[in-house]
Structure formats: structure tokens, C-alpha cells
Design an enzyme around this catalytic site. Structure first.
Site, short mmCIF file in Angstrom:
data_model
loop_
_atom_site.label_atom_id
_atom_site.label_comp_id
_atom_site.label_asym_id
_atom_site.label_seq_id
_atom_site.Cartn_x
_atom_site.Cartn_y
_atom_site.Cartn_z
N GLU A 381 0.80 -1.23 0.00
CA GLU A 381 0.00 0.00 0.00
C GLU A 381 0.83 1.28 0.00
OE1 GLU A 381 -2.93 -0.23 3.12
OE2 GLU A 381 -4.28 -1.33 1.82
N GLU A 453 -6.39 -7.94 -0.96
CA GLU A 453 -7.09 -7.87 0.33
C GLU A 453 -8.52 -7.41 0.11
OE1 GLU A 453 -5.27 -5.49 3.50
OE2 GLU A 453 -3.29 -5.98 2.72
C1 GAL Z 1 -4.87 -2.93 4.71
C2 GAL Z 1 -3.46 -3.32 5.11
C3 GAL Z 1 -3.44 -4.48 6.07
C4 GAL Z 1 -4.44 -4.29 7.15
C5 GAL Z 1 -5.78 -4.13 6.52
C6 GAL Z 1 -6.91 -4.05 7.51
O1 GAL Z 1 -4.92 -1.62 4.29
O2 GAL Z 1 -2.73 -3.64 3.98
O3 GAL Z 1 -2.16 -4.64 6.60
O4 GAL Z 1 -4.11 -3.15 7.88
O5 GAL Z 1 -5.78 -2.96 5.74
O6 GAL Z 1 -8.11 -4.15 6.84
#
Ligand code: GAL
Length: 637
Positions: A381, A453
Site C-alpha cells: 500500500e 485484500e
Molecule cells: C490494509 C493493510 C493491512 C491491514 C488491513 C486491515 O490496508 O494492507 O495490513 O491493515 O488494511 O483491513
């Protein structure tokens, strides 16, 4: 070549003392510890990251026999968080600036043979270090200590420093096995020989041999190989030997899998077959001990992912993880997306140089694992930084021409230097689409696209939250999974995340825990785990999402009751009377193989049988009663 593990017999202090590297140091004030070790045991929650930030010291006696004098003695530290300086008999002999990659040091010149030596390691776990992942906030704890194995290798003066094995297919089952065997020094008169056998079998097949060079390139045709796949992950052992005048002076056995893993414009292909990636993100932490868990627990997480959660892939967010975990992924046929350490922040030139070094170490150390299908070469990110990411891509590709690169970003249409656009898609809020369209996100639709994710912070859920909350959590996972399967052009996705984890104050629920897991920190499944488990067909799953206790719900309205199952059908009974059969094809989730089933009838034919109503009358009354049970008298449709 055997490894001599040095996991026992260490002495530890939370405060490194420069004198402790010396031979004559009084050890009585140090604590006896074994590896894997955490520099600080933590409470379950409500603790501050400062507790594990320190410059700690480890010290160990090491008797070195006289016979080793003619050998090369190599020390490997598989993982120490986060910056290590190694001393032998008072002298500094090496340092390493990454908490997630291994490092090796040749001790030979500094050892005292036939007597005891003193090995000492200074480990800095302060988050002020100018190395990844530090420099800004981080949504996970980073812990400290020598938390993976430490071992010695006693090798021939000329030895095989590294063997990298890959394959290229010439037809469906025939391939060329291509290896690069690197020696520790240039030399004359040596031969490199290779043989291969299926793991578990005794019979080896000789492949061939050739003259050894500093880096020897070998390539041998192999016929009719068994493929490494998610269902049947066939593994082979490739033995590489260093031979001099007929004598084997060194050997390495590489566990290898023949498989073709490729992201294409329209998805992911394993051995030519399109496979939707259905994965979860995994951190490497555990309650109380942080990162310090041994082989058994590392392997168990892989087993849980494959066997209990039924996923076919895992992302090792946000750093390379234990080889034991990866070994088990190789054995289980669990696909892995692994990435360099980091979280959102990119530091100065020195920091970036270290990040490039981390890519180099990651690829070199992990590239023989058949389970790894993609290298993550962007800091998770982070913003675009073309100069930096041209270099991380270049390094990964030059060290491993057999795998594609990705790099996880949170922004759309960003600069795409990788082979695969990997994006964290948090679009879903419960009542909208499950995911973005590929065309809305990627900057080049002709390239592959993977969701790295989803969910996570969009709906934190504790294992002991009320039923409605836990059901909503589970359904959100089902919603995104269903949407991803429906998008032909998306290679698949990784849910956030496998289990809850301790985190910094800027994240989580105020108690230093992010309750984002489909399991809790102890790996006990939450309801959402069943949504994943249903998609595998090895083990039967039947999870009724509701206890059907009206008192659990606002206004005593039971709400929607869902069944998570991978059965073809489920028959529901009330006090032993049959109510209704729910079939797989009744699921409103059209894309999942086994989507959640909605229970819309608690009455069946009881009104006719027991209350003697006429069929039409019974049908109407039944509709009313079922609706009241679900929505309450005040909310009748
Ligand atoms: C994302 C991040 C993860 C975790 C996640 C929580 O932005 O890459 O490490 O923080 O959010 O939903």
C-alpha cells in the site's frame, strides 16, 4: 550436509552489554533461553509496543572440534527482529538489517578449533531503525528477538553456496530441469552432478553432470513428470553434488515441484488450467510470544489454511515467513504470494537500498518453493515510486525468471511496473457490490489483475460479538468471494485475514488487537471461517449461523438464519418433524460452489398436520408466521 541446530543453550539479556561478546564475561546475570525466542513475552492485549523495543543480547558457547579446521563453518540465523550484529570471541563478524530474511556468516577464519568459542548477537528491535518496515505507522506489532532457528553447517572448503532449480515444459508432462549451482569460490577440476527422485521414493534417477564453474548452469530433459498441483502436489528431490576426483565433497537436496504457474489477462492458470485464487492473508504472529513459534506451529497454520479453512492460496502479508510454513505449503499444494517487508511507508535512499536488498534475499532464499507463484515487490500500500520499483522488479526478475511480479497497492490506476496489478479492494460495505470491476482499478486491462485484500477493517468482528454481527461478518466474506468468482477477469482474492493480531495504537479496537480474522488469535474459527471451509469438498461442513435464541436479537426478532454447508442439501427438522430441505442451488449466491443457504421456513407442513388447516390457509398463515419470526410484528412486509 547436515545442519547442526544451535537452538538450545543461549543466554539472554534485555539490555545488550558490550562486554558480553568477550570470552571472559560473567554470564551469571543472563537468563537461559531456547530459540525460537521472543525478547519479551507480552500480555494477550492492552500492551504497548514499547515493551519489546530494546537492544537485547544473546550469548552462546560453542565447542568447535579440531577436525573442523579443514572445513568451512557457516552460521545461519533464519530470522532475528530486526537488526543484528554478530560477534565471535569478541570480534564483530557480521551484521544484518532485516528482521524477516535469513543471513549466513562464514565463521571459519575467526573460530578457535579444539576449544570453546563465544558467539554473541546484539539484536535491535527498536522501531526507530531506519529499515523496512519502520518509519511511520504500522498495522501490526513487529516484536523482537532471535525468533527463528539458528544452525551451523560444516562444509568442504569449496562448497555449493546456492542451488536454484526451475523447469520449462516442452510438452504437457515433459520438461527441462534448469539449475544454477553457485560455488563459494571459483575453482578448477570439480564436477557438478545431479539426480532426481520423487519425494518419498528410494530410487533416484541420474540426470547428468558437467564441469563446475563459479555459477554452473545445468539443464536436463525429464520425461513424464508428475505435476505439482493444488490437488496432488507431487514433489521431487533434486540432489546436486559437488564431485572432485570421484569423491562427493558437498551436496544439496532441493525439494522441487514441476508446475506452470501463470497469471494471464483473464486470470490465474496452474498447469494450463484456470484456477480462481481463493485465499487469505496471514501474519506470522501468535499470542504472548509474538513471532517466536517453532516448526510445528508454522506448519499447523498451513494445515489450517488448507484443511480447515479450505483455501487454495495464502498471502504472507507483509514479509517473507518461516520456511517451515512454506515447506508445508509445498507439501499441501497451497499457493503462496509472498512479498518484501514493509507497510505503506517508503523511507530515504538508505532505507530503499535495504528494501532492494530485502527483495534480493527474499527471492534467493525462497525461489525453490513450488508453492510460491508471485513475488510482491512493492511496499504494501505504498505510493508510486518508479525509480525504486523499477529496481525491485529488475532484481526479482533477474534472480528468478520463472515467476511474475506483483506489488500491493491501495490506489487505482497507479504506475504498473509489475506483471500483475495487485490491489486491496475495500469497496464492499455489506449492501453494495462485492468488488470493483477490473477495468475500474487497473491501469492496463491487458495485464492480469488480482485482489490482494478485502474486508478486514471494513467490519472488525470479535469471536464473542453478538450473533447478528458475526453473521454479517461471515456474509460480507461470502459477498466478496461470490463477486470475485463472478468476475471472469479477476484472478481471485485474498481475504483480510486469517486470524486476529496484536497491533499498534493507531489501529485495532483500542486494546491493541485487530479483530479482522476469520479466526481468533488462537486460531479458533469464527463464523466467517465456515464460508471459506464450505468451498472445499474434502471435509463435510455444516454450520448453522444462528442459535435461534430470540433473546440474542434486538426486539427478539430472530432475523435471517443462514446455513453454511458444502452438502448438496440440508434437511431441517424441528422436534424430529421434518420442516424443509434446503438445496445447494437454492443459495442466493450464484457464483460460489456452496453459497450460504437462507432458512425461510420454520413450520413446514405442521399447520396442516397438527392444526388441521386447509392447504391454502396453512400456506398464508405460514407465510405470516415465518415473516413475523424474521422481521417482527412491527416490520411486516
Ligand atoms: C490494509 C493493510 C493491512 C491491514 C488491513 C486491515 O490496508 O494492507 O495490513 O491493515 O488494511 O483491513
Amino acid at each position: 550436509m547436515e545442519r547442526i541446530y544451535l537452538n538450545d543453550g543461549w543466554k539472554f539479556t534485555e539490555k545488550f552489554d558490550e562486554r558480553m561478546v568477550r570470552r571472559n564475561f560473567d554470564e551469571s546475570g543472563l537468563k537461559e533461553v531456547r530459540l525460537p525466542h521472543t525478547c519479551k513475552e507480552t500480555p494477550f492485549h492492552y500492551f504497548d509496543e514499547h515493551v519489546y523495543q530494546m537492544v537485547s543480547g544473546y550469548r552462546r558457547r560453542l565447542f568447535v572440534p579440531e577436525e573442523w579446521r579443514e572445513k568451512r563453518v557457516l552460521l545461519t540465523i533464519e530470522g532475528a527482529a530486526h537488526e543484528s550484529t554478530v560477534f565471535l570471541n569478541g570480534q564483530k563478524i557480521g551484521e544484518h538489517h532485516c528482521g524477516y530474511t535469513a543471513f549466513s556468516i562464514d565463521l571459519s577464519e575467526s573460530l578457535r578449533y579444539g576449544e570453546e568459542n563465544i558467539l554473541a548477537v546484539r539484536v535491535d528491535s527498536r522501531e526507530s531503525l531506519n529499515i523496512p518496515p519502520f518509519g511511520h505507522v504500522i498495522d501490526y506489532m513487529t516484536y523482537g528477538g532471535i525468533y527463528r532457528d539458528v544452525y551451523l553447517e560444516v562444509r568442504n572448503p569449496v562448497y555449493l553456496k546456492d542451488v536454484f532449480v526451475r523447469s520449462e515444459f516442452t510438452s504437457e508432462r515433459d520438461a527441462v530441469l534448469i539449475s544454477e549451482a553457485a560455488l563459494n569460490e571459483e575453482t578448477q577440476g570439480y564436477v557438478i552432478r545431479q539426480s532426481m527422485r520423487k519425494k518419498g521414493e528410494t530410487q533416484s534417477v541420474p540426470l547428468g553432470e558437467c564441469k563446475a564453474e563459479a555459477v554452473t548452469k545445468l539443464s536436463f530433459p525429464v520425461k513424464n513428470v508428475s505435476l505439482w498441483d493444488v490437488e496432488q502436489p507431487a514433489l521431487y528431490e533434486i540432489k546436486t553434488e559437488l564431485v572432485w576426483q570421484g569423491r562427493v565433497l558437498d551436496k544439496t537436496v532441493t525439494v522441487f515441484g514441476f508446475r506452470e504457474a501463470q497469471f494471464r489477462r483473464d486470470g490465474f492458470y496452474l498447469n494450463g488450467r484456470k484456477l480462481k485464487i481463493r485465499g487469505l492473508n496471514r501474519h506470522q504472529c501468535f499470542p504472548y510470544v509474538g513471532y517466536a513459534m517453532p516448526e510445528s506451529m508454522q506448519k499447523r497454520d498451513a494445515d489450517l489454511l488448507k484443511r480447515e479453512l479450505g483455501v487454495n492460496a495464502v498471502r504472507t502479508s507483509h514479509y517473507p515467513q518461516s520456511h517451515y510454513f512454506l515447506d508445508r505449503c509445498d507439501e499441501l499444494g497451497l499457493l503462496v504470494f509472498t512479498e518484501l517487508p514493509g507497510w505503506q511507508h517508503i523511507g530515504d535512499a538508505a532505507w530503499k537500498e535495504q528494501a532492494v536488498e530485502n527483495v534480493r534475499d527474499m527471492v534467493r532464499q525462497y525461489r525453490n518453493h513450488p508453492s510460491i507463484i508471485l513475488w510482491g515487490v512493492r511496499i504494501n500500500e505504498s505510493q508510486d515510486d518508479d525509480g525504486f520499483y523499477v529496481e525491485t522488479n529488475r532484481v526479482a526478475r533477474s534472480l528468478d525468471p520463472s515467476r511474475q511480479t506483483g506489488g500491493v497497492r491501495a490506489n487505482k490506476k497507479s504506475s504498473l511496473l509489475e506483471d500483475v496489478y495487485t490491489y486491496n479492494d475495500f469497496l464492499h460495505e455489506g449492501d453494495n457490490r462485492g468488488c470493483e470491476k477490473k477495468s475500474a482499478v487497473t491501469s492496463d486491462v491487458t495485464k492480469p489483475y488480482l485482489v490482494s485484500e478485502y474486508n478486514g477493517h471494513m467490519y472488525p468482528t470479535k469471536a464473542y460479538d453478538c450473533e447478528e454481527h458475526r453473521v454479517e461478518h461471515a456474509l460480507r466474506h461470502a459477498n466478496v468471494m461470490d463477486a470475485l468468482v463472478g468476475e471472469e477477469e479477476i484472478a481471485g482474492g485474498f481475504g483480510w485475514c486469517m486470524f486476529d493480531y496484536n497491533t499498534h495504537k493507531d489501529f485495532g479496537s483500542g486494546d491493541r488487537v485487530c479483530y479482522h480474522g476469520v479466526m481468533d488469535m488462537f486460531r479458533n474459527p469464527k463464523l466467517a471461517a465456515a464460508v471459506y471451509a464450505c468451498e472445499q469438498e474434502r471435509e463435510p461442513v455444516l454450520e448453522v449461523a444462528s442459535s435461534m435464541d430470540i433473546g440474542e436479537h434486538p426486539g427478539c426478532h430472530r432475523g435471517a438464519v443462514w446455513i453454511f454447508t458444502n452438502a448438496d442439501s440440508v434437511r431441517m427438522y424441528k422436534n424430529d418433524s421434518f420442516v424443509k430441505e434446503f438445496r445447494r442451488e437454492d443459495s442466493p449466491y450464484r457464483n460460489l460452489c456452496h453459497g450460504p443457504l437462507l432458512v425461510d421456513d420454520f413450520i413446514g407442513d405442521a399447520l396442516e398436520r397438527r392444526e388441521h388447516m386447509k392447504p391454502a390457509q396453512a400456506e398464508k398463515v405460514k407465510t405470516v408466521l415465518n415473516t413475523v419470526a424474521r422481521f417482527g410484528l412491527g416490520h411486516l412486509t
